[in-house]
Motif scaffolding. Sequence first.
Motif, PDB file in Angstrom:
ATOM      1  N   PHE A   1      78.380  35.744 -20.248  1.00  0.00           N
ATOM      2  CA  PHE A   1      78.054  35.679 -18.824  1.00  0.00           C
ATOM      3  C   PHE A   1      78.467  36.969 -18.131  1.00  0.00           C
ATOM      4  O   PHE A   1      79.577  37.466 -18.315  1.00  0.00           O
ATOM      5  CB  PHE A   1      78.771  34.483 -18.196  1.00  0.00           C
ATOM      6  N   GLN A   2      77.556  37.530 -17.338  1.00  0.00           N
ATOM      7  CA  GLN A   2      77.792  38.743 -16.539  1.00  0.00           C
ATOM      8  C   GLN A   2      78.017  40.002 -17.377  1.00  0.00           C
ATOM      9  O   GLN A   2      78.484  41.011 -16.857  1.00  0.00           O
ATOM     10  CB  GLN A   2      78.967  38.547 -15.566  1.00  0.00           C
ATOM     11  N   VAL A   3      77.666  39.970 -18.650  1.00  0.00           N
ATOM     12  CA  VAL A   3      77.727  41.174 -19.467  1.00  0.00           C
ATOM     13  C   VAL A   3      76.357  41.855 -19.408  1.00  0.00           C
ATOM     14  O   VAL A   3      75.362  41.243 -19.782  1.00  0.00           O
ATOM     15  CB  VAL A   3      78.104  40.859 -20.930  1.00  0.00           C
ATOM     16  N   PRO A   4      76.274  43.107 -18.944  1.00  0.00           N
ATOM     17  CA  PRO A   4      74.979  43.794 -18.897  1.00  0.00           C
ATOM     18  C   PRO A   4      74.353  43.876 -20.288  1.00  0.00           C
ATOM     19  O   PRO A   4      75.067  43.997 -21.296  1.00  0.00           O
ATOM     20  CB  PRO A   4      75.323  45.189 -18.366  1.00  0.00           C
ATOM     21  N   ASP A   5      73.031  43.841 -20.340  1.00  0.00           N
ATOM     22  CA  ASP A   5      72.355  43.827 -21.636  1.00  0.00           C
ATOM     23  C   ASP A   5      72.739  45.029 -22.493  1.00  0.00           C
ATOM     24  O   ASP A   5      72.923  44.896 -23.703  1.00  0.00           O
ATOM     25  CB  ASP A   5      70.831  43.788 -21.444  1.00  0.00           C
ATOM     26  N   ASP A   6      72.903  46.188 -21.858  1.00  0.00           N
ATOM     27  CA  ASP A   6      73.209  47.382 -22.656  1.00  0.00           C
ATOM     28  C   ASP A   6      74.642  47.395 -23.176  1.00  0.00           C
ATOM     29  O   ASP A   6      74.996  48.244 -24.000  1.00  0.00           O
ATOM     30  CB  ASP A   6      72.897  48.664 -21.876  1.00  0.00           C
ATOM     31  N   GLU A   7      75.477  46.476 -22.718  1.00  0.00           N
ATOM     32  CA  GLU A   7      76.839  46.346 -23.247  1.00  0.00           C
ATOM     33  C   GLU A   7      76.995  45.126 -24.151  1.00  0.00           C
ATOM     34  O   GLU A   7      78.018  44.971 -24.829  1.00  0.00           O
ATOM     35  CB  GLU A   7      77.846  46.222 -22.093  1.00  0.00           C
ATOM     36  N   THR A   8      75.976  44.283 -24.154  1.00  0.00           N
ATOM     37  CA  THR A   8      76.096  42.998 -24.844  1.00  0.00           C
ATOM     38  C   THR A   8      76.156  43.155 -26.354  1.00  0.00           C
ATOM     39  O   THR A   8      76.959  42.502 -27.028  1.00  0.00           O
ATOM     40  CB  THR A   8      74.939  42.074 -24.444  1.00  0.00           C
ATOM     41  N   ALA A   9      75.306  44.020 -26.914  1.00  0.00           N
ATOM     42  CA  ALA A   9      75.280  44.164 -28.368  1.00  0.00           C
ATOM     43  C   ALA A   9      76.650  44.590 -28.893  1.00  0.00           C
ATOM     44  O   ALA A   9      77.129  44.061 -29.901  1.00  0.00           O
ATOM     45  CB  ALA A   9      74.199  45.150 -28.792  1.00  0.00           C
TER      46      ALA A   9
ATOM     47  N   THR B   1      81.527  43.124 -31.775  1.00  0.00           N
ATOM     48  CA  THR B   1      82.984  43.017 -31.888  1.00  0.00           C
ATOM     49  C   THR B   1      83.399  41.571 -32.143  1.00  0.00           C
ATOM     50  O   THR B   1      84.244  41.295 -33.005  1.00  0.00           O
ATOM     51  CB  THR B   1      83.667  43.538 -30.615  1.00  0.00           C
ATOM     52  N   ALA B   2      82.807  40.645 -31.385  1.00  0.00           N
ATOM     53  CA  ALA B   2      83.142  39.230 -31.554  1.00  0.00           C
ATOM     54  C   ALA B   2      82.831  38.751 -32.973  1.00  0.00           C
ATOM     55  O   ALA B   2      83.642  38.038 -33.588  1.00  0.00           O
ATOM     56  CB  ALA B   2      82.387  38.396 -30.530  1.00  0.00           C
ATOM     57  N   LEU B   3      81.681  39.135 -33.488  1.00  0.00           N
ATOM     58  CA  LEU B   3      81.311  38.722 -34.839  1.00  0.00           C
ATOM     59  C   LEU B   3      82.260  39.322 -35.878  1.00  0.00           C
ATOM     60  O   LEU B   3      82.627  38.662 -36.857  1.00  0.00           O
ATOM     61  CB  LEU B   3      79.865  39.130 -35.137  1.00  0.00           C
ATOM     62  N   GLU B   4      82.666  40.571 -35.661  1.00  0.00           N
ATOM     63  CA  GLU B   4      83.611  41.210 -36.591  1.00  0.00           C
ATOM     64  C   GLU B   4      84.968  40.518 -36.572  1.00  0.00           C
ATOM     65  O   GLU B   4      85.638  40.387 -37.602  1.00  0.00           O
ATOM     66  CB  GLU B   4      83.762  42.689 -36.238  1.00  0.00           C
TER      67      GLU B   4
END
Length: 277
Positions: free
Chosen positions: A24-32, A37-40
């Motif tokens: 939520f509220q994470v810009p698309d260009d920062e989301t990936a 990081t979360a997946l790692e």
Amino acid sequence: MTATVPTIALNNGVRMPQLGFGVFQVPDDETAAAVTTALEVGYRSIDTAAVYGNEAGVGRALAASGIARDELFVTTKVWNSDQGYDETLRAFDASAAKLGLEQLDLYLIHWPTPDRDRYLDTWRALERLLADGRTRAIGVSNFEPEHLDRLIAASSVVPAVNQVELHPAMANRRVVAAAAAHGIATEAWSPLAQGAVLGEASVVAIADRHGRTPAQVVLRWHLQQGRIVIPKSVTPRRIAENFDVFGFELSAEELSAIDALERDGRTGPHPAEFHAA
């Protein structure tokens, strides 16, 4: 993975990780980058929504991760302006395309928006998507007991999940009880009250006692009470911290101390009144 995340059995038998990552509220260009990081770190459940405008960023991270699809649990939501039977089917196709997925794990109605009175038609579309195998489970978000009762009375599928605002400052007990009565899992958004409860003396004392952060203590409070929780951060250290919540246990007294923080601490709009386009 650095820890094995417990799963919750939804009412249709699908198992959902109890701890997920919200964007939520994470810009698309920062989301990936955030999702990568979360997946790692070890997260395997990712929660997004059409209105967040970052489904494509989530999709890029998932595609680049190399993680097998059956190890991931992906949730998104239909927005208010796309409610209605045909509109919802089109919205689902658009979301799935941005995510790069043929099948979702969980698809939610984002808000009941009772003044529009379209959530029953929207739910019929979700039932079709479920029957067609386009999504493994369907549910709702921000539904009050009266919305749940009306939806269940008019449909053949009981929602698997109700995702609602829930944290120590607003335990949302009436909604949790209504969900439990119908066999619906409760998922907490804004689980840390946007930081508003992290400075509470009781939370800080418990954190000090366990050698943990206040955020870890509050997330542990959620998990021990059987809720699904989706903390959000774009800071790698906090993303990792929020995942490291399985190596300690809160006592009954500590849980009660956090329960005692309940007040009218809603951070978002009330579902009975919210009708944003």
